[in-house]
Write an enzyme that holds these catalytic residues in place. Structure first.
Site, short mmCIF file in Angstrom:
data_model
loop_
_atom_site.label_atom_id
_atom_site.label_comp_id
_atom_site.label_asym_id
_atom_site.label_seq_id
_atom_site.Cartn_x
_atom_site.Cartn_y
_atom_site.Cartn_z
N GLU A 29 42.77 44.99 45.52
CA GLU A 29 42.59 44.97 44.07
C GLU A 29 42.16 46.42 43.64
O GLU A 29 41.37 47.23 44.19
CB GLU A 29 42.27 43.79 43.34
CG GLU A 29 40.37 43.90 43.85
CD GLU A 29 39.46 43.84 42.71
OE1 GLU A 29 39.57 44.19 41.56
OE2 GLU A 29 38.49 42.85 43.03
N LYS A 90 41.38 47.19 32.03
CA LYS A 90 41.02 46.16 33.00
C LYS A 90 42.33 45.38 32.85
O LYS A 90 42.56 44.44 31.76
CB LYS A 90 39.87 45.42 32.72
CG LYS A 90 39.70 43.98 33.79
CD LYS A 90 38.37 43.41 33.29
CE LYS A 90 38.38 41.99 33.66
NZ LYS A 90 37.13 41.24 33.28
N VAL A 110 41.89 40.29 40.20
CA VAL A 110 42.26 39.57 41.26
C VAL A 110 43.70 38.75 40.95
O VAL A 110 44.59 38.81 41.60
CB VAL A 110 41.00 38.44 41.79
CG1 VAL A 110 41.92 37.31 42.49
CG2 VAL A 110 40.13 39.23 42.39
N ASP A 140 35.50 29.72 29.39
CA ASP A 140 35.94 30.90 29.86
C ASP A 140 36.17 30.85 31.16
O ASP A 140 35.15 30.82 32.08
CB ASP A 140 34.71 32.04 29.53
CG ASP A 140 35.28 33.39 29.83
OD1 ASP A 140 36.15 33.67 30.78
OD2 ASP A 140 34.31 34.30 29.94
N SER A 142 38.45 32.30 34.30
CA SER A 142 38.92 33.55 34.78
C SER A 142 40.55 33.18 35.08
O SER A 142 40.88 32.04 35.64
CB SER A 142 38.45 34.18 36.06
OG SER A 142 39.08 35.26 36.49
N ALA A 143 41.37 33.97 34.75
CA ALA A 143 42.73 33.95 35.13
C ALA A 143 42.91 33.81 36.72
O ALA A 143 43.87 33.48 37.08
CB ALA A 143 43.76 34.93 34.39
N ASP A 144 42.07 34.43 37.22
CA ASP A 144 42.07 34.26 38.76
C ASP A 144 42.46 33.10 39.25
O ASP A 144 43.25 32.71 40.29
CB ASP A 144 40.84 34.70 39.29
CG ASP A 144 40.52 36.49 39.12
OD1 ASP A 144 41.27 36.97 38.54
OD2 ASP A 144 39.11 36.89 39.66
N LYS A 161 30.46 35.54 42.46
CA LYS A 161 28.90 35.95 42.23
C LYS A 161 28.39 34.63 41.59
O LYS A 161 29.00 34.19 40.52
CB LYS A 161 29.04 37.09 41.39
CG LYS A 161 29.06 38.43 41.98
CD LYS A 161 28.66 39.38 41.33
CE LYS A 161 28.76 40.76 42.13
NZ LYS A 161 30.30 41.56 41.55
#
Ligand code: PSU
Ligand code: MN
Length: 311
Positions: A29, A90, A110, A140, A142-144, A161
């Site tokens: 990435e 981003k 990602v 919230d 992540s679209a990951d 993390k």
């Protein structure tokens, strides 16, 4: 009939050659280059990751958007340009169409890298940590995570993390049908630290075992990613209590400064890095390289059956 990549994608010569000769490929990435690390460590790291993949028997494919094209495999000059872009973007999934239409350049998250890797038939992808469910903001996500539910790619990472809500992140992975496989570990690593107290779904001790789980799942018709989690190297891993203190402070600052949306992750990453000084940067670089090494070995052990079926 071989599937042609749409014209907004561009594959480097090295990768076309790797595809044609059936040699293993590892996607990398680029949001880590544009938003995850300070300069000049970002460019050095981008180069080191490519080198690590090569040394371990695979061809690296750093993925980014440059001048409104999804680029799969970058030259050294392009890596340098990406690492030094000012006001860079981003690019996650929702940003791809906008970036293509407007001719933007930026690092892919990602989610966006997974999407592009799958389009190009790449089956293995190495990153540092995946995005997840944010602490205190369970909306919230992540679209990951949903993209991991949709791409047949084996993703190698050091977990996520602990700026994130790790138990909630694992729940969403389960909902998305993504198996979490520990590489020489029984625990989900928390990126800077080797332990989180949370179990993985299965442990493997070799690249071959990891490759086998992914290939069996895909052969059975599953459409989702397989997440291979690798603890950070012991000599660079950090103390959990030091990390937690920095995370608490970064979260409080994000809240009081009204940071939200896609700015949240880069803000927390950079504050935690500042608060813990060189130690977290050192750990971050070490685990990224270690993940690239493991990913190259997994790609090599997938052999022909792990190769793209679309070229
Ligand atoms: N977590 C990290 N390092 C990173 C990221 C996440 O430890 O660099 C980056 C990755 O590119 C990831 C993205 O895909 O942040 C997630 O951002 P968001 O939470 O806005 O989806
Ligand atoms: Mn987010």
């Amino acid at each position: 009939m071989p599937h042609q990549l749409p014209e907004m994608y561009s594959l480097s010569k090295n990768l076309i050659y790797a595809q044609q000769t059936g040699s293993p490929i590892v996607a990398l990435e680029s949001a880590v280059i544009t938003h995850g690390l300070p300069r000049p460590e970002n460019l050095n790291l981008a180069r080191d990751l490519e080198e690590m993949v090569l040394q371990n028997g695979a061809t690296p494919a750093t993925i980014a958007v440059l001048d409104g094209k999804v680029r799969i495999g970058l030259s050294d000059e392009e890596l340098e340009r990406l690492a030094n872009l000012d006001g860079t973007r981003k690019i996650s999934l929702r940003d791809i169409g906008i970036a293509l239409a407007r001719g933007f350049s930026g690092g892919t998250t990602v989610a966006a890298t997974l999407f592009a890797a799958e389009q190009a038939g790449i089956r293995v992808f190495a990153t540092g940590g995946i995005g997840g469910v944010h602490r205190g903001a369970p909306f919230d996500v992540s679209a990951d995570l949903p993209q991991l539910g949709k791409s047949q790619v084996l993703v190698v990472c050091a977990g996520a993390k602990s700026i994130l809500d790790l138990p909630a992140t694992l729940e969403v992975l389960e909902t998305q049908g993504v198996p979490v496989i520990g590489y020489q570990t029984d625990e989900f690593p928390a990126f800077y630290t080797r332990e989180s107290g949370l179990p993985v779904d299965c442990r493997v001790d070799t690249p071959e075992e990891a490759a086998q789980i992914a290939l069996e799942a895909w052969d059975a018709g599953l459409q989702s990613a397989v997440l291979l989690v690798v603890p950070p190297p012991a000599e660079s891993a950090m103390d959990a209590s030091v990390m937690e203190k920095a995370i608490q402070q970064a979260l409080e600052e994000a809240e009081s400064q009204g940071v939200h949306g896609s700015a949240t992750t880069p803000f927390l990453l950079s504050r935690v890095a500042q608060l813990t000084g060189g130690e977290s940067l050192h750990a971050n670089l070490a685990l990224l390289k270690n993940n690239a090494r493991v990913a190259a070995r997994v790609a090599a052990s997938m052999g022909k059956s792990g190769q793209s079926k679309i070229f």
